[in-house]
Design a protein around this motif. Structure first.
Motif, PDB file in Angstrom:
ATOM      1  N   THR A  39       0.882  -1.289   0.023  1.00  0.00           N
ATOM      2  CA  THR A  39       0.082   0.188   0.056  1.00  0.00           C
ATOM      3  C   THR A  39       0.729   1.386   0.001  1.00  0.00           C
ATOM      4  O   THR A  39       0.324   2.268  -0.035  1.00  0.00           O
ATOM      5  CB  THR A  39      -0.904   0.016   1.273  1.00  0.00           C
ATOM      6  OG1 THR A  39      -0.142   0.157   2.531  1.00  0.00           O
ATOM      7  CG2 THR A  39      -1.774  -1.289   1.209  1.00  0.00           C
ATOM      8  N   LYS A  40       2.088   1.022   0.097  1.00  0.00           N
ATOM      9  CA  LYS A  40       3.032   2.266   0.265  1.00  0.00           C
ATOM     10  C   LYS A  40       2.954   3.067   1.312  1.00  0.00           C
ATOM     11  O   LYS A  40       2.889   4.302   1.443  1.00  0.00           O
ATOM     12  CB  LYS A  40       3.164   3.069  -0.948  1.00  0.00           C
ATOM     13  CG  LYS A  40       3.727   2.212  -2.156  1.00  0.00           C
ATOM     14  CD  LYS A  40       3.865   3.082  -3.446  1.00  0.00           C
ATOM     15  CE  LYS A  40       4.333   2.255  -4.678  1.00  0.00           C
ATOM     16  NZ  LYS A  40       4.067   1.057  -4.804  1.00  0.00           N
TER      17      LYS A  40
ATOM     18  N   LEU B 264     -10.522   1.867 -10.053  1.00  0.00           N
ATOM     19  CA  LEU B 264      -9.363   1.832  -9.357  1.00  0.00           C
ATOM     20  C   LEU B 264      -9.160   2.874  -8.314  1.00  0.00           C
ATOM     21  O   LEU B 264      -8.534   2.705  -7.512  1.00  0.00           O
ATOM     22  CB  LEU B 264      -8.359   1.960 -10.445  1.00  0.00           C
ATOM     23  CG  LEU B 264      -6.880   1.828  -9.951  1.00  0.00           C
ATOM     24  CD1 LEU B 264      -6.629   0.479  -9.464  1.00  0.00           C
ATOM     25  CD2 LEU B 264      -5.980   2.209 -11.264  1.00  0.00           C
ATOM     26  N   LYS B 265      -9.569   4.142  -8.603  1.00  0.00           N
ATOM     27  CA  LYS B 265      -9.419   5.370  -7.973  1.00  0.00           C
ATOM     28  C   LYS B 265     -10.297   4.930  -6.488  1.00  0.00           C
ATOM     29  O   LYS B 265      -9.853   5.335  -5.369  1.00  0.00           O
ATOM     30  CB  LYS B 265     -10.115   6.546  -8.418  1.00  0.00           C
ATOM     31  CG  LYS B 265      -9.932   7.601  -7.529  1.00  0.00           C
ATOM     32  CD  LYS B 265     -10.664   9.173  -8.182  1.00  0.00           C
ATOM     33  CE  LYS B 265     -10.682  10.169  -7.276  1.00  0.00           C
ATOM     34  NZ  LYS B 265     -11.291  11.347  -7.918  1.00  0.00           N
TER      35      LYS B 265
ATOM     36  N   GLN C 282      -8.395   2.600  -4.245  1.00  0.00           N
ATOM     37  CA  GLN C 282      -7.508   3.065  -3.644  1.00  0.00           C
ATOM     38  C   GLN C 282      -7.788   3.962  -2.213  1.00  0.00           C
ATOM     39  O   GLN C 282      -7.278   3.911  -1.325  1.00  0.00           O
ATOM     40  CB  GLN C 282      -6.577   3.933  -4.455  1.00  0.00           C
ATOM     41  CG  GLN C 282      -5.441   4.848  -4.013  1.00  0.00           C
ATOM     42  CD  GLN C 282      -4.350   3.878  -3.351  1.00  0.00           C
ATOM     43  OE1 GLN C 282      -3.794   2.905  -4.054  1.00  0.00           O
ATOM     44  NE2 GLN C 282      -3.919   3.682  -2.192  1.00  0.00           N
ATOM     45  N   GLU C 283      -9.059   4.389  -2.726  1.00  0.00           N
ATOM     46  CA  GLU C 283      -9.650   5.159  -1.500  1.00  0.00           C
ATOM     47  C   GLU C 283     -10.229   4.404  -0.535  1.00  0.00           C
ATOM     48  O   GLU C 283      -9.930   4.750   0.776  1.00  0.00           O
ATOM     49  CB  GLU C 283     -10.970   5.960  -2.042  1.00  0.00           C
ATOM     50  CG  GLU C 283     -10.611   7.202  -3.137  1.00  0.00           C
ATOM     51  CD  GLU C 283     -11.626   7.976  -3.627  1.00  0.00           C
ATOM     52  OE1 GLU C 283     -12.708   7.324  -3.728  1.00  0.00           O
ATOM     53  OE2 GLU C 283     -11.731   8.876  -4.319  1.00  0.00           O
TER      54      GLU C 283
ATOM     55  N   LYS D 159      -7.861  -4.195  -5.794  1.00  0.00           N
ATOM     56  CA  LYS D 159      -7.342  -3.185  -6.373  1.00  0.00           C
ATOM     57  C   LYS D 159      -6.436  -3.461  -7.741  1.00  0.00           C
ATOM     58  O   LYS D 159      -6.455  -3.095  -8.889  1.00  0.00           O
ATOM     59  CB  LYS D 159      -6.386  -2.170  -5.389  1.00  0.00           C
ATOM     60  CG  LYS D 159      -5.932  -0.966  -6.186  1.00  0.00           C
ATOM     61  CD  LYS D 159      -4.644  -0.375  -5.255  1.00  0.00           C
ATOM     62  CE  LYS D 159      -3.955   0.505  -5.915  1.00  0.00           C
ATOM     63  NZ  LYS D 159      -2.787   1.071  -5.120  1.00  0.00           N
ATOM     64  N   GLU D 160      -5.628  -4.785  -7.251  1.00  0.00           N
ATOM     65  CA  GLU D 160      -4.830  -5.115  -8.323  1.00  0.00           C
ATOM     66  C   GLU D 160      -5.571  -5.806  -9.431  1.00  0.00           C
ATOM     67  O   GLU D 160      -5.081  -5.738 -10.464  1.00  0.00           O
ATOM     68  CB  GLU D 160      -3.561  -6.135  -7.544  1.00  0.00           C
ATOM     69  CG  GLU D 160      -2.752  -5.525  -6.750  1.00  0.00           C
ATOM     70  CD  GLU D 160      -1.820  -4.440  -7.583  1.00  0.00           C
ATOM     71  OE1 GLU D 160      -1.440  -4.587  -8.744  1.00  0.00           O
ATOM     72  OE2 GLU D 160      -1.572  -3.377  -6.616  1.00  0.00           O
TER      73      GLU D 160
ATOM     74  N   ARG E 200      -6.570  -2.897 -11.541  1.00  0.00           N
ATOM     75  CA  ARG E 200      -5.492  -2.474 -12.196  1.00  0.00           C
ATOM     76  C   ARG E 200      -5.090  -3.246 -13.321  1.00  0.00           C
ATOM     77  O   ARG E 200      -4.757  -2.724 -14.507  1.00  0.00           O
ATOM     78  CB  ARG E 200      -4.304  -2.316 -11.382  1.00  0.00           C
ATOM     79  CG  ARG E 200      -3.066  -1.505 -11.966  1.00  0.00           C
ATOM     80  CD  ARG E 200      -1.893  -1.740 -11.095  1.00  0.00           C
ATOM     81  NE  ARG E 200      -2.008  -1.260  -9.718  1.00  0.00           N
ATOM     82  CZ  ARG E 200      -1.720  -0.155  -9.462  1.00  0.00           C
ATOM     83  NH1 ARG E 200      -1.468   0.912 -10.319  1.00  0.00           N
ATOM     84  NH2 ARG E 200      -2.077   0.135  -8.202  1.00  0.00           N
TER      85      ARG E 200
ATOM     86  N   SER F 172      -6.116  -4.798  -1.335  1.00  0.00           N
ATOM     87  CA  SER F 172      -5.102  -4.658  -2.294  1.00  0.00           C
ATOM     88  C   SER F 172      -5.323  -5.334  -3.510  1.00  0.00           C
ATOM     89  O   SER F 172      -5.007  -5.077  -4.677  1.00  0.00           O
ATOM     90  CB  SER F 172      -3.614  -5.013  -1.642  1.00  0.00           C
ATOM     91  OG  SER F 172      -3.429  -3.910  -0.657  1.00  0.00           O
TER      92      SER F 172
ATOM     93  N   ILE G 102      -8.674   1.618   0.550  1.00  0.00           N
ATOM     94  CA  ILE G 102      -7.428   1.246   1.043  1.00  0.00           C
ATOM     95  C   ILE G 102      -6.859   2.466   2.028  1.00  0.00           C
ATOM     96  O   ILE G 102      -6.471   2.168   3.441  1.00  0.00           O
ATOM     97  CB  ILE G 102      -6.197   0.761   0.364  1.00  0.00           C
ATOM     98  CG1 ILE G 102      -6.603  -0.360  -0.568  1.00  0.00           C
ATOM     99  CG2 ILE G 102      -5.053   0.726   0.927  1.00  0.00           C
ATOM    100  CD1 ILE G 102      -5.532  -0.847  -1.803  1.00  0.00           C
ATOM    101  N   ASP G 103      -7.018   3.589   1.460  1.00  0.00           N
ATOM    102  CA  ASP G 103      -6.529   4.774   2.274  1.00  0.00           C
ATOM    103  C   ASP G 103      -7.434   5.233   3.459  1.00  0.00           C
ATOM    104  O   ASP G 103      -6.891   5.271   4.582  1.00  0.00           O
ATOM    105  CB  ASP G 103      -6.585   6.075   1.455  1.00  0.00           C
ATOM    106  CG  ASP G 103      -5.426   5.991   0.475  1.00  0.00           C
ATOM    107  OD1 ASP G 103      -4.512   5.272   0.404  1.00  0.00           O
ATOM    108  OD2 ASP G 103      -5.709   6.786  -0.717  1.00  0.00           O
TER     109      ASP G 103
END
Length: 645
Positions: free
Chosen positions: A69-70, A231-232, A235-236, A106-107, A110, A103, A238-239
């Protein structure tokens, strides 16, 4: 010039309480664990305590999940958080499962987006084909090959004009390739494919069902923005999860980091039956607090002993110096920390390094700039060398004021000197009559520092109870008498006109000390109480020492002459700045100041680097070699370093 007082500690107790003991030792941040075999030899019936470090696996999995997730998770203090191993592992697994689920979703999106963009880019090259791709690919007796052919290969198709199936239908072109399709009968497909392969044809996968390439392009134009939005949103999610659970994740990660670190103590512990033993070292000032905490744990007993009584176990060393010398611990540690009963050279290094650096880099203006640069290196980048350059720059300013140099301007301070009652500046470096004085002063500094280093060796040897080395070594009492008497005699005879090199002087203060140095090895062993102090063959020993004597004499000379570089750099600095001003005056006009500024910058960078290296070389090779071994081991306590906000 001291090391922190250390005490050895032995801890025993029932194995079922070992984790509590390890936690106390780890949380103290001052316990340096050691091998039990270092303290005890009769360990046949002892075994290592089992170390099933499940924490390491959980930590690896959690870090791997967070890396996906960086997310930069802060590691903080968790002394108030004490979950069981099962609870901590369960929490970690739960966090990893949640992050992996989000994740993976998300992948997956992606991957779909990447595939859609690839297919879209391929389909654009076949937009002119008004056929359904799926129907073309279903042909039974004919095979269609979609792809791209280098433009250089297009002209080579004429070589196969007799083969009606070697034909390439171009749909679109780009800068290097032609995009299109060729058809071949199914029974000749292998042959035709081989021909096109030789022409560097690159096949591509053209996705299509009952749509033409143009229709597929329109589908992708709708699909790609939808996937980008998906995808956005992924990510949201996850955040949002990481933000909502940041404190929980941080505490879990921090505790796992802490427990994995503490397992290093467990790996050194040993057990016998249902009891364990842990050994190590703690600062004397912290021994009381550790004892207080450990004695509260059932069955635990501990014993402390002064490190001075445990020298055979090589006590670790933590340097302890005053504020101005502390930055120079960096240089001492780079060479090697002292043994526990050896002298710490840090303060000596600090004083001599600062003074010699200032002499060799003597300029008020450049020293000021160097101090500022050193301060910025420390404040901004936390570079240890920055804290060393700061006092060195100040020393350069002091000697620059004495020599009257400000950014190479040799007479800028003349009004200040006249106001102080001087006709001119105290010392003119470039005056020919001062050259010899500078050289002799440099040698004088070397002689003085070498003798001081020899006295340090005597003190350090006595501290280590190596009386033979203190008396008879090249840097012991005999060495001091030989070197000091020889230098004093030569200076008196050659420069002072005093006749001191009489026969009694030479025999008593030069010859006898050198004979003691010559026989230093057997004399040292004799004084230190060794039984086999005599060499196997006196003849062989004498022959060997005759050759070594040449090296000993040369070492005195080379160590002394090495300090010529101090005087040389004084002259070099002034000479380099003189060259800068000659060039500036040659250019003249506005270019004068450009040359002066650039010249100063180059001289500062180049000479500061060279001086720093040369002074360090003097410390290491000329001075340390006289009294310091640097063979100690550093005090490295198990300490959990939490990040501070």
């Amino acid at each position: 010039m001291a090391v922190l007082s250390i005490r050895a500690v032995n801890i025993i107790g029932l194995t079922k309480y070992i984790d509590e003991v390890i936690t106390v030792l780890g949380e103290s941040g001052v316990f340096h664990p050691d091998e039990v075999s270092t303290f005890y030899t009769e360990l046949q019936e002892f075994t290592h305590v089992p170390t099933n470090n499940t924490y390491a696996e959980h930590l690896t999995n959690l870090k791997s999940a967070l890396n996906r997730t960086k997310f930069d998770c802060r590691v903080g203090e968790v002394n108030d958080y004490a979950p069981s191993a099962e609870e901590l592992g369960s929490l970690s697994d739960s966090i990893v499962a949640d992050i992996d689920l989000l994740s993976n979703k998300k992948e997956a999106v992606r991957a779909q987006l990447r595939e859609a963009k690839r297919n879209y880019n391929v389909a654009r090259h076949f937009s002119g084909l008004d056929v359904e791709i799926g129907e073309v690919l279903k042909l039974k007796y004919m095979k269609a090959r979609f792809g791209k052919l280098p433009k250089d290969s297009m002209s080579k198709l004429s070589l196969y004009k007799n083969n009606q199936y070697v034909d390439f239908v171009v749909c679109t072109e780009d800068r290097t390739h032609c995009w299109g399709v060729y058809f071949t009968p199914a029974d000749q497909a292998e042959k035709i494919d081989r021909i096109f392969e030789g022409l560097y044809f690159e096949p591509v996968e053209l996705v299509g069902g009952n749509e033409t390439p143009g229709q597929r392009i329109e589908i992708y134009k709708e699909q790609i923005p939808a996937l980008e939005q998906e995808l956005k949103e992924a990510q949201e999610k996850i955040d949002r999860y990481l933000k909502d659970n940041e404190e929980m994740i941080s505490r879990c990660l921090s505790k796992l980091e802490e427990m994995v670190l503490y397992m290093g103590i467990r790996s050194k512990a040993m057990q016998h039956g249902n009891s364990f033993i842990i050994v190590g070292w703690v600062p004397s000032e912290d021994a009381g607090e550790i004892k207080k905490r450990l004695t509260k744990i059932r069955s635990v007993e501990l014993d402390f002993s002064d490190a001075k009584k445990e020298l055979d176990k090589r006590p670790p060393v933590k340097l302890k110096n005053v504020f101005f010398a502390k930055p120079f611990e960096f240089y001492t540690e780079m060479y090697g920390v002292p043994k526990y009963n050896e002298i710490d050279p840090t303060t000596f290094v600090a004083i001599t390094y600062i003074i010699i650096f200032g002499i060799m880099f003597a300029d008020l203006g450049q020293g000021f700039i160097l101090s500022i640069v050193g301060w910025l290196m420390w404040k901004i980048r936390k570079m240890k060398i920055g804290k060393i350059l700061l006092p060195c720059g100040i020393s350069s300013m002091v000697f620059g004021t004495l020599f009257g140099s400000v950014f190479g301007f040799e007479h800028l301070l003349d009004p200040m000197y006249r106001s102080m009652g001087y006709k001119e500046k105290p010392f003119e470096v470039m005056a020919s009559e001062n050259t010899n004085l500078i050289i002799f002063a440099a040698i004088g500094i070397g002689v003085m520092l070498l003798i001081v280093a020899m006295f340090f060796n005597v003190y350090s040897s006595l501290k280590q109870k190596n009386y033979g080395r203190a008396l008879f070594s090249t840097s012991g009492v005999a060495g001091i008498l030989f070197y000091g008497s020889l230098v004093f005699g030569l200076v008196s005879e050659m420069f002072l006109g005093i006749h001191v090199m009489t026969a009694p002087y030479i025999i008593g203060l030069v010859v006898v000390p050198f004979i003691l140095i010559f026989f230093s090895e057997p004399l040292t062993e004799l004084v230190n109480g060794e039984k086999d102090w005599q060499p196997e063959s006196w003849g062989g020993y004498i022959v060997e020492k005759l050759f070594e004597s040449i090296e000993i004499l040369l070492s005195y000379v080379t160590n002394t002459m090495s300090f010529l570089r101090v005087g040389a750099f004084v002259l070099v600095h002034a000479g380099m700045m003189m060259v800068v001003f000659v060039l500036a005056e040659t250019v003249g006009g506005a270019g004068y100041w450009v040359i002066v500024v650039i010249g100063n910058a180059l001289v500062m960078v180049l000479e500061a680097l060279l001086v720093a290296i040369q002074v360090l070389r003097l410390e290491y090779y000329e001075l340390f070699s006289r009294f310091y071994s640097g063979e100690g081991r550093p005090f490295e306590p198990v300490r959990f370093n939490a990040e501070t906000e």
